[in-house]
Design a protein around this motif. Structure first.
Motif, PDB file in Angstrom:
ATOM      1  N   ILE A   1       9.108  -1.422   3.811  1.00 52.15           N
ATOM      2  CA  ILE A   1       8.768  -0.001   3.738  1.00 52.15           C
ATOM      3  C   ILE A   1       9.791   0.673   2.826  1.00 52.15           C
ATOM      4  CG2 ILE A   1       8.546   2.142   5.045  1.00 52.15           C
ATOM      5  CD1 ILE A   1       7.916   0.184   7.479  1.00 52.15           C
ATOM      6  N   GLY A   2       9.330   1.114   1.672  1.00 51.68           N
ATOM      7  CA  GLY A   2      10.209   1.776   0.718  1.00 51.68           C
ATOM      8  C   GLY A   2       9.914   3.266   0.671  1.00 51.68           C
TER       9      GLY A   2
ATOM     10  N   PHE B   1       6.583   9.896  -0.791  1.00 50.05           N
ATOM     11  CA  PHE B   1       5.815   8.698  -1.115  1.00 50.05           C
ATOM     12  C   PHE B   1       6.461   7.505  -0.424  1.00 50.05           C
ATOM     13  CE2 PHE B   1       4.818   4.934  -3.640  1.00 50.05           C
ATOM     14  CZ  PHE B   1       3.427   4.986  -3.607  1.00 50.05           C
ATOM     15  N   VAL B   2       5.635   6.726   0.281  1.00 52.86           N
ATOM     16  CA  VAL B   2       6.120   5.590   1.056  1.00 52.86           C
ATOM     17  C   VAL B   2       5.309   4.357   0.699  1.00 52.86           C
ATOM     18  CG1 VAL B   2       6.481   4.662   3.382  1.00 52.86           C
ATOM     19  CG2 VAL B   2       6.814   7.108   2.944  1.00 52.86           C
ATOM     20  N   GLN B   3       5.997   3.296   0.310  1.00 54.20           N
ATOM     21  CA  GLN B   3       5.369   1.997   0.053  1.00 54.20           C
ATOM     22  C   GLN B   3       5.432   1.177   1.330  1.00 54.20           C
ATOM     23  OE1 GLN B   3       3.407   0.521  -2.409  1.00 54.20           O
ATOM     24  NE2 GLN B   3       5.002  -0.042  -3.873  1.00 54.20           N
TER      25      GLN B   3
ATOM     26  N   MET C   1       0.845  -1.190   0.000  1.00 49.50           N
ATOM     27  CA  MET C   1       0.000   0.000   0.000  1.00 49.50           C
ATOM     28  C   MET C   1       0.882   1.242   0.000  1.00 49.50           C
ATOM     29  SD  MET C   1      -2.929   1.110   2.766  1.00 49.50           S
ATOM     30  CE  MET C   1      -1.750   1.245   4.127  1.00 49.50           C
ATOM     31  N   GLY C   2       0.585   2.169  -0.876  1.00 50.11           N
ATOM     32  CA  GLY C   2       1.357   3.392  -0.931  1.00 50.11           C
ATOM     33  C   GLY C   2       0.615   4.547  -0.275  1.00 50.11           C
ATOM     34  N   ARG C   3       1.364   5.438   0.334  1.00 46.57           N
ATOM     35  CA  ARG C   3       0.769   6.611   0.969  1.00 46.57           C
ATOM     36  C   ARG C   3       1.778   7.742   0.976  1.00 46.57           C
ATOM     37  NH1 ARG C   3       0.672   5.913   7.501  1.00 46.57           N
ATOM     38  NH2 ARG C   3       0.356   8.153   7.292  1.00 46.57           N
ATOM     39  N   TYR C   4       1.305   8.942   1.250  1.00 46.41           N
ATOM     40  CA  TYR C   4       2.182  10.100   1.368  1.00 46.41           C
ATOM     41  C   TYR C   4       2.307  10.502   2.829  1.00 46.41           C
ATOM     42  CZ  TYR C   4       2.420  10.780  -3.652  1.00 46.41           C
ATOM     43  OH  TYR C   4       2.672  10.604  -4.993  1.00 46.41           O
ATOM     44  N   ILE C   5       3.524  10.834   3.213  1.00 43.78           N
ATOM     45  CA  ILE C   5       3.798  11.330   4.560  1.00 43.78           C
ATOM     46  C   ILE C   5       4.440  12.707   4.425  1.00 43.78           C
ATOM     47  CG2 ILE C   5       5.233  11.003   6.630  1.00 43.78           C
ATOM     48  CD1 ILE C   5       4.826   7.988   6.278  1.00 43.78           C
TER      49      ILE C   5
ATOM     50  N   SER D   1       7.697  11.189  -4.857  1.00 40.20           N
ATOM     51  CA  SER D   1       7.763  12.217  -3.810  1.00 40.20           C
ATOM     52  C   SER D   1       7.807  13.614  -4.416  1.00 40.20           C
ATOM     53  CB  SER D   1       8.994  11.997  -2.920  1.00 40.20           C
ATOM     54  OG  SER D   1       8.838  10.854  -2.115  1.00 40.20           O
ATOM     55  N   ASP D   2       7.453  14.611  -3.586  1.00 41.06           N
ATOM     56  CA  ASP D   2       7.586  16.001  -4.011  1.00 41.06           C
ATOM     57  C   ASP D   2       9.043  16.312  -4.337  1.00 41.06           C
ATOM     58  OD1 ASP D   2       4.903  16.345  -3.526  1.00 41.06           O
ATOM     59  OD2 ASP D   2       5.159  17.570  -1.721  1.00 41.06           O
ATOM     60  N   ALA D   3       9.205  17.323  -5.174  1.00 40.08           N
ATOM     61  CA  ALA D   3      10.554  17.706  -5.596  1.00 40.08           C
ATOM     62  C   ALA D   3      10.788  19.187  -5.310  1.00 40.08           C
ATOM     63  CB  ALA D   3      10.754  17.412  -7.081  1.00 40.08           C
TER      64      ALA D   3
END
Length: 285
Positions: free
Chosen positions: A52-53, A14-16, A1-5, A62-64
């Protein structure tokens, strides 16, 4: 599951997050993203590990932001993910630049939440040759010309040339195309600014702060990170051992995939045994 932190300066990472069990945090190399570990993400959860990637800022999904590509900032980003997910007794796995950031994390955050460390072809303790550091496979000037200036001029061309040095096996053409596609997902300025960090950062003062059992995977035919780095790291980290990959270039997880998965699982199982953490039963494919 991917999510943003979201981290302290408002950047979304972005975190897997896959599987259950002992958490294993993967930090990717420059200029790829966490998908480079997709084979491990498919296998380890079947053996009772939570993968956890993290896509570093500027890379993958991820944002840049314009700034924030120092090892300190990236280590702080790792801390934000660990705190948000409430991770304890985790294994921190860092490949290439990810290995350098992992070392900085252990020093800057006193190994918070981490039980063991795995360094793989780490770009450390110093990536390029210096007047007081006679290791590394290129000088700072050569790296500036071949990697940084070349990225300004023609990033796809730079990546194609860089990819030729990534593995030792000549049978990995498809893999190299795939990895190159991951690298092209990175932002242009993030690629350049993280390369500047690779060139300029110095981790020699961080190594004594690594106080957890550490394994160092090193391809002995590595043309990107000097194979002698592994010995230098093992001499400066109190509880460290080196696992050489005699037939591998920089990316041993592709050149000697079977050995890589076996050695990584062996190391992870030591975490469970050391911390007396039960794991779910292994699942067959």
């Amino acid at each position: 599951m991917g999510r943003y932190i979201q981290v302290e300066d408002g950047v979304n990472l972005f975190v897997q997050d896959l599987g259950e069990g002992i958490p294993v945090i993967f930090l990717h190399g420059w200029p790829a993203n966490q998908l480079m570990f997709e084979y491990q993400f498919s296998k380890l959860p079947m053996n009772g590990y939570r993968c956890i990637g993290i896509d570093f800022r500027g890379f993958g999904k991820s944002d840049a932001p314009w700034d924030g590509y120092t090892y300190d900032r990236m280590a702080d980003d790792v801390r934000a993910v660990i705190d948000e997910l409430g991770l304890e007794n985790a294994v921190l796995v860092g490949f290439s630049m990810g290995g350098a950031v992992a070392i900085r994390y252990m020093a800057r955050h006193q190994g918070h939440g981490i039980a063991q460390l795995a360094l793989m072809g780490a770009a450390a303790p110093v990536f390029v040759k210096r007047p007081d550091f006679d290791y590394g496979l290129m000088t700072a000037d050569d790296f500036t010309t071949d990697m940084i200036e070349a990225t300004y001029e023609d990033r796809p061309k730079m990546l194609s040339k860089f990819g030729l040095q990534f593995t030792h096996s000549k049978k990995r053409a498809g893999t190299m195309v795939w990895l190159e596609s991951l690298c092209l997902q990175a932002s242009h300025h993030g690629t350049i600014k993280a390369a500047i960090a690779l060139r300029d950062e110095d981790l020699r003062g961080d190594l004594a702060a690594v106080n957890v059992p550490t394994v160092i995977f090193q391809g002995m035919k590595d043309k990107i990170c000097d194979p002698q780095f592994a010995q230098l790291l093992s001499e400066s980290i109190t509880d460290a051992r080196v696992v050489p990959f005699e037939h591998s270039g920089h990316a041993m997880m592709f050149d000697e995939a079977e050995k890589f998965d076996k050695e990584l699982l062996l190391f992870l199982d030591q975490v469970a045994a050391t911390n007396q953490i039960p794991r779910p039963a292994s699942q067959n494919l």
